[in-house]
Enzyme design. Sequence first.
Site, PDB file in Angstrom:
ATOM      1  N   GLY A   1      -6.346  -3.621   7.278  1.00 36.32           N
ATOM      2  CA  GLY A   1      -7.254  -2.495   7.284  1.00 36.32           C
ATOM      3  C   GLY A   1      -8.445  -2.631   8.201  1.00 36.32           C
TER       4      GLY A   1
ATOM      5  N   THR B   1      -0.897   1.801   6.854  1.00 40.28           N
ATOM      6  CA  THR B   1      -0.839   0.565   6.074  1.00 40.28           C
ATOM      7  C   THR B   1      -0.899  -0.600   7.042  1.00 40.28           C
ATOM      8  OG1 THR B   1       0.540  -0.788   4.615  1.00 40.28           O
ATOM      9  CG2 THR B   1       1.701   0.759   6.031  1.00 40.28           C
ATOM     10  N   GLY B   2      -1.462  -1.715   6.606  1.00 40.54           N
ATOM     11  CA  GLY B   2      -1.572  -2.869   7.489  1.00 40.54           C
ATOM     12  C   GLY B   2      -2.931  -3.531   7.309  1.00 40.54           C
TER      13      GLY B   2
ATOM     14  N   THR C   1       0.861  -1.188   0.000  1.00 40.31           N
ATOM     15  CA  THR C   1       0.000   0.000   0.000  1.00 40.31           C
ATOM     16  C   THR C   1       0.891   1.229   0.000  1.00 40.31           C
ATOM     17  OG1 THR C   1      -1.825  -1.068   1.138  1.00 40.31           O
ATOM     18  CG2 THR C   1      -1.583   1.296   1.525  1.00 40.31           C
TER      19      THR C   1
ATOM     20  N   ARG D   1     -14.685  -6.406  -1.020  1.00 43.54           N
ATOM     21  CA  ARG D   1     -14.122  -6.005   0.275  1.00 43.54           C
ATOM     22  C   ARG D   1     -13.494  -4.599   0.148  1.00 43.54           C
ATOM     23  NH1 ARG D   1      -8.696  -4.431   2.105  1.00 43.54           N
ATOM     24  NH2 ARG D   1      -8.535  -4.953   4.310  1.00 43.54           N
ATOM     25  N   VAL D   2     -13.783  -3.767   1.110  1.00 43.31           N
ATOM     26  CA  VAL D   2     -13.177  -2.437   1.165  1.00 43.31           C
ATOM     27  C   VAL D   2     -12.367  -2.340   2.446  1.00 43.31           C
ATOM     28  CG1 VAL D   2     -13.654   0.033   1.394  1.00 43.31           C
ATOM     29  CG2 VAL D   2     -14.974  -1.352  -0.222  1.00 43.31           C
ATOM     30  N   GLY D   3     -11.124  -1.897   2.325  1.00 43.86           N
ATOM     31  CA  GLY D   3     -10.253  -1.791   3.492  1.00 43.86           C
ATOM     32  C   GLY D   3     -10.287  -0.407   4.111  1.00 43.86           C
ATOM     33  N   ASP D   4      -9.211  -0.093   4.826  1.00 44.28           N
ATOM     34  CA  ASP D   4      -9.143   1.194   5.531  1.00 44.28           C
ATOM     35  C   ASP D   4      -8.675   2.347   4.642  1.00 44.28           C
ATOM     36  OD1 ASP D   4      -6.654  -0.142   5.341  1.00 44.28           O
ATOM     37  OD2 ASP D   4      -5.806   1.140   6.904  1.00 44.28           O
TER      38      ASP D   4
HETATM   39  N1  ASP Z   1      -4.437  -1.400   4.594  1.00 44.16           N
HETATM   40  C1  ASP Z   1      -4.594  -2.064   3.350  1.00 44.16           C
HETATM   41  C2  ASP Z   1      -5.941  -2.743   3.344  1.00 44.16           C
HETATM   42  O1  ASP Z   1      -6.320  -3.304   4.337  1.00 44.16           O
HETATM   43  C3  ASP Z   1      -3.549  -3.094   3.047  1.00 44.16           C
HETATM   44  C4  ASP Z   1      -2.115  -2.708   3.347  1.00 44.16           C
HETATM   45  O2  ASP Z   1      -1.859  -1.627   3.818  1.00 44.16           O
HETATM   46  O3  ASP Z   1      -1.216  -3.529   3.116  1.00 44.16           O
HETATM   47  O4  ASP Z   1      -6.579  -2.740   2.309  1.00 44.16           O
END
Ligand code: ASP
Length: 327
Positions: A236, A233-234, A183, A211-214
């Site tokens: 989400g 990032t991480g 990300t 799916r929708v992340g953060d």
């Molecule tokens: N935060 C992002 C998500 O969950 C993924 C990532 O940062 O690696 O979509």
Amino acid sequence: MRSRNCLAVALMALLVPVGAQAAGCSAGSSYALVLHGGYLDYEEEVTPAHRQLLQRLLVEGKAGLAAGGTALDAVSTAIRAMEDSGLLDAGKGSIVNTEGFTETDASIMDGATGRSGAVAAMQRVRNPILASRIVMEHTRHVLLVGATGEQSLRGLGAEMVDPATWYQEFVPPPKPVERKHGTVGAAALDRCGHLAAGTSTGGWPGKLPGRVGDSPIIGASTYADTRVALSATGVGEYFIKRAATRDIAMRVQYLGQPLKAATDHVVKTLIGKEDKAEGAVIALGVDGEVVVSSNGYGILWGAAQSGHEPVLGTREPGAGAPGITLR
Ligand code: ASP
């Protein structure tokens, strides 16, 4: 009727062009750009091409800010280039979902005004960060999603691509590393003292269609106000549940916590220790302070500040590292 008129006036105010904020900046003000290329489990996830890309974008972004460019432009220009690079899990390089196709998410926020824009589950938009900016600057909305959102964005001038030929799911490095992240995000401070932040992603491998992340959620991954600019990032889902970047900003605002302490608490204690989830955040204070916090190995990051050479890293910088604070 009266309240509807008030609403109309408020909505018009949302449409004031961003460039207006550049006027009246002091030529001597400090400025900064911080970038990230995603949470890292291992150093081996970072290749020379990643470093070259970030280094180039820091040099170019710093020059733009030095010339009086806005924080918003610095953020969207850098993220657009990372999306187009195909080297990271955003834009062209985005991962595919369990059905083998790509859906991208992004958001951007202007700290000076609180205006923000975001897109989610995009399949045809070339640059999700630019589409987010279109949402912010040319609609009354904050978030457009899916195929119908893309139809609206097409009408508003967003560039579309053919998904069958555009995406090139990023190629893992040769070492036996399960490449899961990449990300991208940015936070900038311009010579007007305005902050902005943005984030863009293809999400997590193994994600379900829809799916929708953060990353497109304001206050989860992207947040900017007059004090701080943040990009996460991480995993989400945890950043959404924790309203993570908004929590960091409110710790600074309401509790008066130092930016580093507030960021570390959310990333390491709440999401790391309590949720046992992986994640990292870049943070930029209005005084130019740069904070990088990860609860795993690290995060690919870079910072360019007035008066300092650009610096790149894959782990958190040690306290007092050169070029990390302007104070
Ligand atoms: N935060 C992002 C998500 O969950 C993924 C990532 O940062 O690696 O979509």
